[in-house]
Design a protein around this motif. Structure first.
Motif, mmCIF file in Angstrom:
data_model
loop_
_atom_site.group_PDB
_atom_site.id
_atom_site.type_symbol
_atom_site.label_atom_id
_atom_site.label_comp_id
_atom_site.label_asym_id
_atom_site.label_seq_id
_atom_site.Cartn_x
_atom_site.Cartn_y
_atom_site.Cartn_z
ATOM 1 N N UNK A 169 6.162 4.167 5.310
ATOM 2 C CA UNK A 169 6.504 4.148 6.578
ATOM 3 C C UNK A 169 5.947 3.100 7.547
ATOM 4 N N UNK A 170 4.864 2.568 7.366
ATOM 5 C CA UNK A 170 4.234 1.388 7.933
ATOM 6 C C UNK A 170 4.757 0.189 7.319
ATOM 7 N N UNK A 171 4.991 0.116 6.135
ATOM 8 C CA UNK A 171 5.606 -1.109 5.732
ATOM 9 C C UNK A 171 6.970 -1.316 5.995
ATOM 10 N N UNK A 172 7.783 -0.394 6.134
ATOM 11 C CA UNK A 172 9.167 -0.402 6.791
ATOM 12 C C UNK A 172 9.217 -0.739 8.246
ATOM 13 N N UNK A 191 8.057 -4.614 8.481
ATOM 14 C CA UNK A 191 9.286 -5.282 8.100
ATOM 15 C C UNK A 191 9.985 -5.359 9.352
ATOM 16 N N UNK A 192 10.665 -4.252 9.319
ATOM 17 C CA UNK A 192 11.622 -4.277 10.973
ATOM 18 C C UNK A 192 11.169 -5.136 12.116
ATOM 19 N N UNK A 193 9.802 -4.912 12.621
ATOM 20 C CA UNK A 193 9.276 -5.954 13.632
ATOM 21 C C UNK A 193 9.195 -7.318 13.193
ATOM 22 N N UNK A 194 8.996 -7.694 11.942
ATOM 23 C CA UNK A 194 8.632 -8.933 11.547
ATOM 24 C C UNK A 194 10.165 -9.665 11.425
ATOM 25 N N UNK A 195 11.199 -8.942 11.070
ATOM 26 C CA UNK A 195 12.337 -9.287 10.746
ATOM 27 C C UNK A 195 13.171 -9.626 12.247
ATOM 28 N N UNK A 196 12.829 -8.965 13.243
ATOM 29 C CA UNK A 196 13.241 -9.320 14.690
ATOM 30 C C UNK A 196 12.735 -10.469 14.991
ATOM 31 N N UNK A 197 11.302 -10.677 14.669
ATOM 32 C CA UNK A 197 10.844 -12.006 15.274
ATOM 33 C C UNK A 197 11.430 -13.114 14.540
ATOM 34 N N UNK A 198 11.562 -12.764 13.321
ATOM 35 C CA UNK A 198 12.353 -14.301 12.602
ATOM 36 C C UNK A 198 13.788 -14.240 12.784
ATOM 37 N N UNK A 199 14.410 -13.249 13.273
ATOM 38 C CA UNK A 199 15.699 -13.459 13.834
ATOM 39 C C UNK A 199 15.866 -14.134 15.059
ATOM 40 N N UNK A 200 15.066 -13.884 15.906
ATOM 41 C CA UNK A 200 15.030 -14.546 17.480
ATOM 42 C C UNK A 200 14.487 -15.974 17.168
ATOM 43 N N UNK A 201 13.610 -16.083 16.280
ATOM 44 C CA UNK A 201 13.273 -17.419 16.019
ATOM 45 C C UNK A 201 14.344 -18.453 15.370
ATOM 46 N N UNK A 255 0.680 -6.268 5.097
ATOM 47 C CA UNK A 255 0.939 -4.818 4.516
ATOM 48 C C UNK A 255 0.925 -5.071 2.943
ATOM 49 N N UNK A 256 1.708 -6.291 2.420
ATOM 50 C CA UNK A 256 1.693 -6.189 1.088
ATOM 51 C C UNK A 256 0.351 -6.222 0.310
ATOM 52 N N UNK A 257 -0.635 -7.165 1.055
ATOM 53 C CA UNK A 257 -2.011 -7.473 0.369
ATOM 54 C C UNK A 257 -2.624 -6.166 0.714
ATOM 55 N N UNK A 258 -2.486 -5.470 1.779
ATOM 56 C CA UNK A 258 -3.520 -4.313 2.154
ATOM 57 C C UNK A 258 -3.056 -3.185 1.236
ATOM 58 N N UNK A 259 -1.683 -2.682 0.895
ATOM 59 C CA UNK A 259 -1.173 -1.706 0.104
ATOM 60 C C UNK A 259 -1.654 -1.961 -1.277
ATOM 61 N N UNK A 260 -1.821 -3.424 -1.885
ATOM 62 C CA UNK A 260 -2.410 -3.711 -3.112
ATOM 63 C C UNK A 260 -3.737 -3.333 -3.123
ATOM 64 N N UNK A 261 -4.342 -3.715 -2.131
ATOM 65 C CA UNK A 261 -5.862 -3.462 -2.234
ATOM 66 C C UNK A 261 -5.954 -1.920 -2.095
ATOM 67 N N UNK A 262 -5.190 -1.262 -1.474
ATOM 68 C CA UNK A 262 -5.285 0.272 -1.487
ATOM 69 C C UNK A 262 -5.200 0.652 -2.920
ATOM 70 N N UNK A 263 -4.195 0.218 -3.532
ATOM 71 C CA UNK A 263 -3.823 0.777 -4.713
ATOM 72 C C UNK A 263 -4.873 0.608 -5.881
ATOM 73 N N UNK A 264 -5.649 -0.574 -5.807
ATOM 74 C CA UNK A 264 -6.445 -0.965 -6.443
ATOM 75 C C UNK A 264 -7.819 -0.105 -6.326
ATOM 76 N N UNK A 265 -8.168 0.072 -4.964
ATOM 77 C CA UNK A 265 -9.096 0.950 -4.568
ATOM 78 C C UNK A 265 -9.166 2.511 -5.101
ATOM 79 N N UNK A 266 -8.063 2.847 -4.755
ATOM 80 C CA UNK A 266 -7.690 4.365 -5.211
ATOM 81 C C UNK A 266 -7.704 4.346 -6.892
ATOM 82 N N UNK A 267 -7.264 3.419 -7.390
ATOM 83 C CA UNK A 267 -7.358 3.170 -8.972
ATOM 84 C C UNK A 267 -8.802 3.323 -9.316
ATOM 85 N N UNK A 268 -9.697 2.615 -8.833
ATOM 86 C CA UNK A 268 -11.029 2.477 -9.056
ATOM 87 C C UNK A 268 -11.749 3.890 -8.904
#
Length: 402
Positions: A285-288, A291-301, A211-224
């Motif tokens: 919404x997508x980022x949150x 992160x929730x799903x990824x955090x749950x995986x990290x916690x269980x790990x 999500x971080x890389x994709x949002x950064x790419x989205x911002x750059x594309x929208x700016x262009x």
């Protein structure tokens, strides 16, 4: 009357010696008899023998209860301060009723000694078997018995039974710990699989991988695109102000401006299922959610990383066949008696007897002086002494005057 009111008092050493000299025959006779009786008692008194042992519980950093139980701040059986769980376990085994019953039955205390009840046998256990925790963490145990071989056998039996019970408890605790960790590991693996599956479904539905890389790419594309849109709008305004509205240049500029505006709005609102670009409207919404799903995986790990070593330790502790209660010094048959100290006993009896005898002699001296110098007080004291005789005390309680 001055002499009557001032009875003789022994105030100097010579006064005391003069009293003893006047009663020397009585003193010599009685003290000789006491000396003979004291010597007979010292030689005929029951002898006690002392045997000791030293045991060392395992250090807290090895496999044992120290890894599974919280530390307890206790001061037990003469020990103060913070004791490890291993030391506390050994002390509780020594104090347990099970250990008392084993010793009482093994050495037949109920028949060998005057302990008619179990309670008296327990009292004898507490008096004859002692222990303490040394500064180094070892446990010093000692036994006093009437027979040297019995003392050694008792202390070695206690050490062996303590080690056996310690091993049984630690293995049982390790088994319970292993079963608990095993259940928790299975639950953790199920939770981890559920979290991984949820993240997989989310990625398939949204196309979000990073999500971080994709949002950064989205911002750059929208700016262009926004930059191109502004330039197209400026170009359209310039052409429309200088050329007729139906000219091909104005129409092309307008079409270009509308196309860029439509593309900008599409990127701004949302992205398709397989698009790499994330729409800014849904990006928070997508980022949150990601992160929730990824955090749950990290916690269980992390939980899995913590439980696996504990589970392996419990398995190893359970598989042990011998405990870690180290016997530093085993009990030996004592060569000399522990008590009584014959010289001390004889001297103590002689000293106490002499003090009592001197008090009696001093009283008799004073009593004789009263008879000669103060008949009135003598009669009063004599009446009190007569009244204290056993037969007169009995008659007094029967309601008769002595």
């Amino acid at each position: 009357m001055g002499e009557t009111n001032n009875p003789p008092q022994a105030t100097t050493l010579w006064d005391h010696l003069s009293i003893i000299i006047r009663w020397r025959r009585t003193v010599i006779l009685i003290m000789s008899a006491v000396a003979v009786l004291a010597v007979l008692y010292a030689f005929l008194a029951r002898k006690w023998y002392y045997s000791e042992a030293m045991v060392l519980p395992p250090p807290a950093n090895t496999f044992g209860l120290g890894n599974f139980l919280p530390q307890l701040n206790l001061g037990l059986f003469g020990a103060t301060g913070m004791l490890s769980n291993e030391v506390n376990l050994v002390l509780n085994v020594l104090e347990s009723r099970r250990m008392k019953d084993l010793v009482i039955d093994r050495f037949d205390w109920m028949d060998r000694f005057p302990t008619k009840t179990r309670f008296k046998a327990y009292t004898r256990y507490r008096k004859k078997i002692k222990w303490e925790v040394t500064e180094e963490g070892a446990i010093h145990i000692w036994v006093t018995e009437v027979d040297p071989q019995l003392a050694a056998n008792t202390i070695n039996f206690i050490v062996a039974e303590t080690a056996r019970e310690y091993n049984r408890i630690t293995v049982s605790q390790a088994r319970n710990q292993r079963e608990f960790l095993e259940k928790r590991l299975l639950q953790n693996k199920r939770d981890l699989e559920i979290a991984e599956e949820a993240l997989k479904v989310f990625q398939q539905e949204t196309g979000v991988i990073a999500p971080e890389d994709q949002i950064r790419a989205s911002v750059e594309a929208l700016a262009s695109i926004k930059t191109e849109l502004i330039m197209a709008e400026v170009e359209y305004e310039v052409l429309s102000s200088t050329l007729p509205p139906n000219s091909s240049e104005v129409l092309q500029a307008e079409e270009k401006k509308n196309s860029l505006a439509q593309k900008y709005e599409q990127l701004k609102k949302s992205s398709g299922k397989h698009d790499i670009i994330i729409g800014l409207d849904v990006a928070p919404e997508v980022s949150v959610r990601y992160l929730q799903l990824y955090r749950e995986i990290e916690l269980q790990g992390k939980i899995l990383e913590f439980l696996l070593p504990q589970y392996e330790q419990a398995r190893i502790a359970e598989s042990r066949e011998k405990g870690n209660l180290y016997v530093l010094d085993a009990g030996r048959v004592p060569e000399k008696k522990y008590k009584p100290k014959r010289a001390f006993v004889v001297l103590a009896i002689l000293f106490i007897s002499f003090v009592i005898l001197y008090l009696i002699i001093s009283f008799l001296e004073w009593y004789q002086w009263l008879r000669e110098r103060d008949p009135e007080k003598y009669s009063l004291v004599r009446g009190v002494l007569v009244g204290l005789q056993p037969r007169n005390l009995f008659r007094w309680h029967s309601g008769e005057r002595p």
